[in-house]
Design a protein around this motif. Sequence first.
Motif, PDB file in Angstrom:
ATOM      1  N   GLU A 102      -3.903   1.880  -9.757  1.00 43.34           N
ATOM      2  CA  GLU A 102      -3.347   0.608  -9.286  1.00 43.34           C
ATOM      3  C   GLU A 102      -3.747   0.353  -7.834  1.00 43.34           C
ATOM      4  OE1 GLU A 102       0.828  -0.361 -10.310  1.00 43.34           O
ATOM      5  OE2 GLU A 102       0.793   1.550 -11.384  1.00 43.34           O
ATOM      6  N   ALA A 103      -3.749   1.409  -7.049  1.00 44.51           N
ATOM      7  CA  ALA A 103      -4.137   1.259  -5.638  1.00 44.51           C
ATOM      8  C   ALA A 103      -5.600   0.831  -5.540  1.00 44.51           C
ATOM      9  CB  ALA A 103      -3.916   2.567  -4.891  1.00 44.51           C
ATOM     10  N   LEU A 123       2.321   2.112  -3.545  1.00 42.11           N
ATOM     11  CA  LEU A 123       1.359   2.671  -4.497  1.00 42.11           C
ATOM     12  C   LEU A 123       0.926   4.083  -4.123  1.00 42.11           C
ATOM     13  CD1 LEU A 123      -0.909  -0.440  -5.157  1.00 42.11           C
ATOM     14  CD2 LEU A 123       0.865   0.510  -6.645  1.00 42.11           C
ATOM     15  N   LEU A 124       0.598   4.301  -2.852  1.00 45.07           N
ATOM     16  CA  LEU A 124       0.075   5.610  -2.458  1.00 45.07           C
ATOM     17  C   LEU A 124       1.157   6.683  -2.444  1.00 45.07           C
ATOM     18  CD1 LEU A 124      -2.523   4.781   0.342  1.00 45.07           C
ATOM     19  CD2 LEU A 124      -2.825   4.914  -2.140  1.00 45.07           C
ATOM     20  N   GLY A 183      -5.868   1.496   1.156  1.00 41.66           N
ATOM     21  CA  GLY A 183      -5.203   1.736  -0.124  1.00 41.66           C
ATOM     22  C   GLY A 183      -6.185   1.782  -1.275  1.00 41.66           C
ATOM     23  N   ARG A 184      -7.118   0.834  -1.289  1.00 37.61           N
ATOM     24  CA  ARG A 184      -8.117   0.814  -2.368  1.00 37.61           C
ATOM     25  C   ARG A 184      -9.025   2.042  -2.311  1.00 37.61           C
ATOM     26  NH1 ARG A 184      -9.915  -5.410  -1.255  1.00 37.61           N
ATOM     27  NH2 ARG A 184      -8.102  -6.464  -2.174  1.00 37.61           N
ATOM     28  N   ARG A 199      -0.015   6.298  -7.462  1.00 37.87           N
ATOM     29  CA  ARG A 199      -0.485   5.386  -8.507  1.00 37.87           C
ATOM     30  C   ARG A 199      -1.917   4.974  -8.133  1.00 37.87           C
ATOM     31  NH1 ARG A 199       4.843   1.790  -8.232  1.00 37.87           N
ATOM     32  NH2 ARG A 199       3.501   0.136  -9.074  1.00 37.87           N
ATOM     33  N   TRP A 200      -2.836   5.921  -8.346  1.00 38.92           N
ATOM     34  CA  TRP A 200      -4.178   5.793  -7.798  1.00 38.92           C
ATOM     35  C   TRP A 200      -4.966   4.629  -8.378  1.00 38.92           C
ATOM     36  CZ3 TRP A 200      -2.918   8.379  -3.957  1.00 38.92           C
ATOM     37  CH2 TRP A 200      -2.456   9.692  -3.976  1.00 38.92           C
ATOM     38  N   GLY A 217      -7.073   5.117  -3.497  1.00 32.71           N
ATOM     39  CA  GLY A 217      -6.869   5.002  -4.943  1.00 32.71           C
ATOM     40  C   GLY A 217      -8.144   5.289  -5.717  1.00 32.71           C
ATOM     41  N   VAL A 266       0.834  -1.205   0.000  1.00 27.93           N
ATOM     42  CA  VAL A 266       0.000   0.000   0.000  1.00 27.93           C
ATOM     43  C   VAL A 266       0.866   1.250   0.000  1.00 27.93           C
ATOM     44  CG1 VAL A 266      -1.796   1.270   1.248  1.00 27.93           C
ATOM     45  CG2 VAL A 266      -1.856  -1.236   1.177  1.00 27.93           C
ATOM     46  N   LEU A 295      -5.871  -2.836  -6.013  1.00 31.23           N
ATOM     47  CA  LEU A 295      -4.845  -3.595  -5.287  1.00 31.23           C
ATOM     48  C   LEU A 295      -5.300  -5.003  -4.908  1.00 31.23           C
ATOM     49  CD1 LEU A 295      -2.130  -3.776  -3.717  1.00 31.23           C
ATOM     50  CD2 LEU A 295      -3.334  -2.759  -1.771  1.00 31.23           C
TER      51      LEU A 295
END
Length: 544
Positions: free
Chosen positions: A342-343, A334-335, A371-372, A339-340, A375, A331, A346
């Motif tokens: 992709e997050a 990506l954050l 994370g999701r 890399r929104w 994103g 997490v 995730l």
Amino acid sequence: MNALLLISALAFAQAVPHDHEHLHSEQIGRVSFQTSCSPQAHAIFERGVTWLHSFEYEQAEAAFNEAAAADPSCSIAHWGAAMSLYHPLWAPPTKAEMERGRAAVAAAQATPAKTEREREYVAAIASFYRDSDKPDHKTRALAYNAAMAEVHRHYPADREAAVFYALSQIAAGTLDNDPNFTREKDAAAILNAVLKEEPDHPGVAHYLIHGFDYPPLAELAVPAAKRYASIAPDSPHAQHMPSHIFTRLGMWDDSIASNLKSEAAARELMKKKGFVGASREELHAMDYLAYAYLQTDQEAKAQQVLGDLSRMQKVDEPIFSVAYAATAIPVRILLENRRWKEAAALQIPDNVLKLSPLENFRWGQAHIHFGRAIGAARSGDVALARDEVGKLKAIEDTLVVPSGTYDWRKQVSIERQIAGAWTTYADGKKDEALSAMRAAADLDDATEKHPVTPGNILPAREQLGEMLIEAGRPADALVEYEASLKRAPRRLAGLYGAAHSAKLAGDTAKASRYYAELADVTKGGEGKRAEVVEAREAAKLAAR
């Protein structure tokens, strides 16, 4: 407090490395713990105490059991086994650990120690395990703290009693939530007194680091942090612990060096054990490594950490630190890199999720949903973001926080509020979103992080600054970024946010200063991130 720093600095500077001649040539520091055990058992016992002071609990328990086998009358060895199952700065013992701890105390009491001093040590740890199915963890931890205060008072010349009492004070301080750090300062005074006599004592350096592992105090532990690793080079935890202080102060290169050594020591220890898999200490170091690589613009190395994690199949001890690292590392990467999309999509590999039982550490599951949610919100998928925020709320509502344990529920709440604020912002309700993010930032500021983490996946006040930038309020954003940098100095996103908002607000002096600091922090980085490119260009212009 400056006096404490001076004492520690002088003592560590004057410390002379020794050969650390111990059984099996283990380089784990030196302790002197008087016992009534046979010479053979005593030597093994001291090795156990030395491992214990570096929180290498498995090795410590094995050594104590070996000492008890070598001398059945060595009652204090059973004390050591019980101590190995009480992890004062980690988490309450599991049910199985509690049962083994009670059994060790019973064994010590069944063969009473030959000296009153040893009997008092046994009685102290017995106060923690007594009626453990009834009192809460906090009550038992404070009972042990009070008992060790008495041991220290009865035997003022016993430096081990002083060190173990100091550790219990630090542990009690985490339960007090005292903004003045009264217990931690008391522990530091005790530890500094022992340091003068035993500069190679692993517990002294280790516990000074833990006692000062707070933003207002971290600088005081730098001498201990720089010394501890050399005291116990065979302890993976000793190699890692300095990075707690280095991270607090944004000393990223030092943190990276520390955790690379910890990784190597952990892998070597697994080889010695004959375990084909990863060590809990390796994963703990990896999370700190990934965090430091991200701050210094070393994306390829952060990805290498993630690659190593994705290949892991099993771990020696699937404890909370494994759950944290396994869920936080993917997490973070990506954050931090924004890399929104992709997050939002995730998916963590099943083998990684199985490294530690996440049903026991649901706050680890929360990292994934956080994370999701971030994103999705930042990439405009409001429906998905709302769904993930709902999952965070469900975890928050079901988390039970026993008295005297770390409040992971509050950490999940902070993540849920940050994600909820960005979801609200993406839905066009800017004022409502800013109010929600400010509430999250205030809660985050009032909450201390757990030692398992190098830092929040996203600091709430830093996120408030970013939202204010997006709302067209750069002067207000600068205030929030600067406040965030006081708690989490030299973070890449924090420095860039401060520089960029200062530039937009017309404060060229501050913009120049923050751009220069960001360029310095990332000077060894890849130079591909837009923030780093902008900082380097600004630094070049300022130098003309």
